[in-house]
Design a protein around this motif. Structure first.
Motif, PDB file in Angstrom:
ATOM      1  N   SER A 134       0.824  -1.199   0.000  1.00 45.69           N
ATOM      2  CA  SER A 134       0.000   0.000   0.000  1.00 45.69           C
ATOM      3  C   SER A 134       0.863   1.256   0.000  1.00 45.69           C
ATOM      4  O   SER A 134       0.560   2.241  -0.683  1.00 45.69           O
ATOM      5  CB  SER A 134      -0.920  -0.008   1.224  1.00 45.69           C
ATOM      6  N   ALA A 135       1.969   1.240   0.773  1.00 50.92           N
ATOM      7  CA  ALA A 135       2.846   2.402   0.845  1.00 50.92           C
ATOM      8  C   ALA A 135       3.529   2.663  -0.489  1.00 50.92           C
ATOM      9  O   ALA A 135       3.630   3.813  -0.939  1.00 50.92           O
ATOM     10  CB  ALA A 135       3.884   2.198   1.948  1.00 50.92           C
ATOM     11  N   PHE A 136       4.003   1.610  -1.157  1.00 46.41           N
ATOM     12  CA  PHE A 136       4.664   1.795  -2.448  1.00 46.41           C
ATOM     13  C   PHE A 136       3.678   2.299  -3.501  1.00 46.41           C
ATOM     14  O   PHE A 136       4.025   3.142  -4.342  1.00 46.41           O
ATOM     15  CB  PHE A 136       5.304   0.485  -2.904  1.00 46.41           C
ATOM     16  N   ALA A 137       2.443   1.787  -3.458  1.00 44.78           N
ATOM     17  CA  ALA A 137       1.427   2.266  -4.402  1.00 44.78           C
ATOM     18  C   ALA A 137       1.140   3.738  -4.165  1.00 44.78           C
ATOM     19  O   ALA A 137       0.986   4.523  -5.116  1.00 44.78           O
ATOM     20  CB  ALA A 137       0.159   1.429  -4.261  1.00 44.78           C
ATOM     21  N   ASP A 138       1.081   4.144  -2.885  1.00 42.67           N
ATOM     22  CA  ASP A 138       0.847   5.548  -2.556  1.00 42.67           C
ATOM     23  C   ASP A 138       2.018   6.411  -3.015  1.00 42.67           C
ATOM     24  O   ASP A 138       1.822   7.513  -3.542  1.00 42.67           O
ATOM     25  CB  ASP A 138       0.642   5.682  -1.045  1.00 42.67           C
ATOM     26  N   ALA A 139       3.242   5.923  -2.830  1.00 39.78           N
ATOM     27  CA  ALA A 139       4.418   6.679  -3.264  1.00 39.78           C
ATOM     28  C   ALA A 139       4.447   6.820  -4.777  1.00 39.78           C
ATOM     29  O   ALA A 139       4.776   7.892  -5.316  1.00 39.78           O
ATOM     30  CB  ALA A 139       5.686   5.989  -2.777  1.00 39.78           C
ATOM     31  N   ALA A 140       4.105   5.754  -5.488  1.00 38.79           N
ATOM     32  CA  ALA A 140       4.098   5.808  -6.953  1.00 38.79           C
ATOM     33  C   ALA A 140       3.023   6.746  -7.465  1.00 38.79           C
ATOM     34  O   ALA A 140       3.167   7.352  -8.543  1.00 38.79           O
ATOM     35  CB  ALA A 140       3.895   4.408  -7.525  1.00 38.79           C
ATOM     36  N   ASP A 141       1.958   6.916  -6.706  1.00 39.46           N
ATOM     37  CA  ASP A 141       0.856   7.779  -7.125  1.00 39.46           C
ATOM     38  C   ASP A 141       1.119   9.247  -6.802  1.00 39.46           C
ATOM     39  O   ASP A 141       0.835  10.132  -7.622  1.00 39.46           O
ATOM     40  CB  ASP A 141      -0.429   7.312  -6.452  1.00 39.46           C
ATOM     41  N   ARG A 142       1.700   9.519  -5.617  1.00 39.46           N
ATOM     42  CA  ARG A 142       1.813  10.905  -5.140  1.00 39.46           C
ATOM     43  C   ARG A 142       3.208  11.502  -5.262  1.00 39.46           C
ATOM     44  O   ARG A 142       3.342  12.737  -5.365  1.00 39.46           O
ATOM     45  CB  ARG A 142       1.366  10.969  -3.682  1.00 39.46           C
ATOM     46  N   TYR A 143       4.255  10.685  -5.220  1.00 40.63           N
ATOM     47  CA  TYR A 143       5.608  11.233  -5.144  1.00 40.63           C
ATOM     48  C   TYR A 143       6.506  10.806  -6.306  1.00 40.63           C
ATOM     49  O   TYR A 143       7.716  11.009  -6.247  1.00 40.63           O
ATOM     50  CB  TYR A 143       6.260  10.811  -3.822  1.00 40.63           C
ATOM     51  N   ILE A 144       5.929  10.265  -7.351  1.00 37.49           N
ATOM     52  CA  ILE A 144       6.746   9.781  -8.465  1.00 37.49           C
ATOM     53  C   ILE A 144       7.486  10.933  -9.144  1.00 37.49           C
ATOM     54  O   ILE A 144       8.579  10.746  -9.696  1.00 37.49           O
ATOM     55  CB  ILE A 144       5.854   9.025  -9.489  1.00 37.49           C
ATOM     56  N   ASP A 145       6.921  12.159  -9.099  1.00 39.20           N
ATOM     57  CA  ASP A 145       7.569  13.294  -9.748  1.00 39.20           C
ATOM     58  C   ASP A 145       8.850  13.727  -9.047  1.00 39.20           C
ATOM     59  O   ASP A 145       9.638  14.495  -9.616  1.00 39.20           O
ATOM     60  CB  ASP A 145       6.607  14.489  -9.816  1.00 39.20           C
ATOM     61  N   LEU A 146       9.063  13.276  -7.813  1.00 41.51           N
ATOM     62  CA  LEU A 146      10.303  13.616  -7.106  1.00 41.51           C
ATOM     63  C   LEU A 146      11.493  12.829  -7.640  1.00 41.51           C
ATOM     64  O   LEU A 146      12.643  13.208  -7.399  1.00 41.51           O
ATOM     65  CB  LEU A 146      10.157  13.317  -5.606  1.00 41.51           C
ATOM     66  N   ILE A 147      11.215  11.738  -8.330  1.00 44.05           N
ATOM     67  CA  ILE A 147      12.262  10.805  -8.739  1.00 44.05           C
ATOM     68  C   ILE A 147      12.540  10.981 -10.226  1.00 44.05           C
ATOM     69  O   ILE A 147      11.620  11.039 -11.042  1.00 44.05           O
ATOM     70  CB  ILE A 147      11.831   9.352  -8.450  1.00 44.05           C
ATOM     71  N   GLY A 148      13.815  11.077 -10.565  1.00 46.30           N
ATOM     72  CA  GLY A 148      14.220  11.213 -11.955  1.00 46.30           C
ATOM     73  C   GLY A 148      15.352  10.263 -12.283  1.00 46.30           C
ATOM     74  O   GLY A 148      15.839   9.519 -11.421  1.00 46.30           O
ATOM     75  N   PRO A 149      15.816  10.285 -13.527  1.00 42.11           N
ATOM     76  CA  PRO A 149      16.859   9.348 -13.955  1.00 42.11           C
ATOM     77  C   PRO A 149      18.204   9.559 -13.257  1.00 42.11           C
ATOM     78  O   PRO A 149      19.071   8.703 -13.327  1.00 42.11           O
ATOM     79  CB  PRO A 149      16.969   9.611 -15.460  1.00 42.11           C
TER      80      PRO A 149
END
Length: 478
Positions: free
Chosen positions: A385-400
């Motif tokens: 559940s936590a990883f799904a929430d992170a992928a939904d809300r905080y994915i823009d923080l992560i880049g290549p």
């Protein structure tokens, strides 16, 4: 040096005990220690301690082990001390509580004055009067941890600071600078006083531990106590078991590792911020070398995202690890400009501001748990559940060019692990790794999904500081 010499035999025993705890001490080190003892003499015990440490140790990390063993083989006293117990030790819990209050009052005064000799006497008295189990006989031994828990010397810091302030300026009283509201505004000198007294309390705790070890060594033998009652170096202590360790001691070993991690990731960033070759700048630079492009110039890529993103399990299952995690985050916040801390139990919340606003070494795990919204519906960890929430809300923080670090035990209480959500986070990042505080042998046991997650992300066993140091040293630069 001859073994018939009692002092020489004592040094040989000390060297043997150090080897038992992983400290590399050979014949030459023991011989050097004997020479140092002959030169320094036995009158000044602390000078002798420093001399033997310099000759027998190769790593500063082993100093904690050395100090404990030195206190056992070269104790400050033998047998009972004169006037150490004014009354017989209490035999019940209520009596021990009353005695602790009386000793604590004297401790406040000694801390305020900085009287080392009085602190030494109070440590010996506290061990004798508070360190035995109720209804125990004289052969049961002494317990430093019980003594410290009953006396609670850390609760004397505020009172000792106030008493120290009053002794310097009796006219201040309880009035503040604004005119007697009953509260006094804190000034910079107060912080220095508090830190100094906190340091005295830490030294007092070590005096209690040394006194208990001395007493037990006389009852049960030095060799037995040195083998079973000596804590290893902080770098090798299981992080889950560091709840009683002073935050300053932990921070002292974490801070250099944070700087090393920062330098490693900075080198990675420099490599990845190089774009295609800039022909114009390369030709211009080649004019100074006769037209030979010795140093090609690269186009610069802009960096807009966080260079480090940490996903931290803050659930009760890793409560012993959370304190270490918070200290690590505080240290990283001081060396990274672009860093984001995401805490989770079963949903995620950005705790970066909470970490940045705290003082280095401040205990903030409980505050983070109370103020951050990291649980929904229940308080058990749910990694999926936590990883799904992170992928939904905080994915823009992560880049290549971002590095993602996951910190947790990978125990999801039988819930859906949602491997695809973790895979999304990992694929979005330039590099990702997982620090697991559990032993590798437990990754297949119970509700752990560490092995399955390990097929998606590089998972590393990080149970102590040494393993964290090894992880950072092996971090690839590409």
């Amino acid at each position: 040096m001859h073994l018939a010499d009692p002092l020489g035999a004592r040094l040989v025993d000390l060297g043997r005990a150090l080897r038992t705890h992983g400290v590399n001490v050979g014949t030459s080190e023991v011989a050097d220690a004997a020479a140092a003892t002959s030169a320094l003499g036995l009158e000044d015990r602390e000078r002798l301690r420093s001399g033997l440490a310099a000759t027998m140790m190769r790593r500063s990390a082993d100093r904690t082990v050395f100090d404990q063993l030195f206190d056992i083989y070269f104790p400050p006293a033998v047998g009972g001390r004169t006037g150490e117990a004014e009354e017989p030790a209490p035999t019940d819990t209520a009596g021990a509580r009353e005695r602790a209050v009386a000793i604590r009052e004297e401790l406040i005064d000694a801390l305020a004055r900085g009287d080392d000799r009085e602190l030494e006497r109070l440590a010996a008295r506290a061990v004798l009067e508070l360190g035995r189990l109720p209804d125990a006989d004289n052969s049961s031994g002494f317990f430093a941890k019980q003594t410290i828990e009953r006396l609670a010397p850390q609760t004397a810091i505020a009172a000792a600071q106030e008493r120290s302030r009053e002794s310097r300026n009796p006219s201040v009283g309880g009035e503040d600078a604004a005119g007697g509201s009953g509260q006094r505004r804190e000034v910079l000198s107060d912080r220095y006083d508090r830190e100094e007294i906190r340091g005295r309390v830490g030294a007092f705790r070590r005096k209690i531990e040394a006194e208990a070890a001395r007493r037990n060594a006389e009852l049960r033998g030095r060799d037995r106590i040195s083998q079973f009652n000596v804590e290893g170096p902080l770098e090798r202590v299981d992080i889950m078991l560091t709840s009683g360790t002073d935050a300053g001691d932990l921070q002292a070993v974490i801070a250099p590792l944070s700087r090393k991690l920062a330098s490693k990731l900075a080198a990675r960033q420099r490599r990845h911020t190089r774009g295609a070759i800039d022909i114009r700048r390369t030709l211009r630079a080649a004019m100074s070398t006769g037209g030979v492009p010795v140093r090609p110039a690269h186009k610069r890529r802009t960096r807009t995202r966080a260079e480090l993103v940490l996903l931290c399990d803050m659930s009760g299952s890793v409560a012993g690890f959370s304190r270490f995690t918070m200290l690590l985050l505080q240290s990283l916040a001081g060396v990274f400009r672009r860093v984001r801390f995401i805490g989770f139990i079963n949903v995620c919340d950005d705790i970066t501001d909470l970490v940045r606003d705290s003082q280095v070494g401040e205990e903030i795990a409980e505050r983070v748990t109370q103020e951050a919204n990291m649980a929904r519906h229940h308080s058990a960890s749910d990694y999926g559940s936590a990883f799904a929430d992170a992928a939904d809300r905080y994915i823009d923080l992560i880049g290549p060019r971002s590095t993602v670090l996951v910190i947790g035990d990978a125990r999801s209480n039988g819930t859906n692990p949602q491997f695809d959500a973790l895979r999304t986070l990992v694929q979005q990042a330039g590099h990702a790794a997982w620090l697991n505080p559990e032993p590798l042998s437990q990754w297949r046991m119970g509700d752990s999904v560490a092995e399955q997650y390990g097929e998606i992300i590089d998972m590393h066993e990080v149970r102590n500081i040494d393993q964290l140091r090894e992880f950072i040293s092996r971090l690839p630069l590409r």
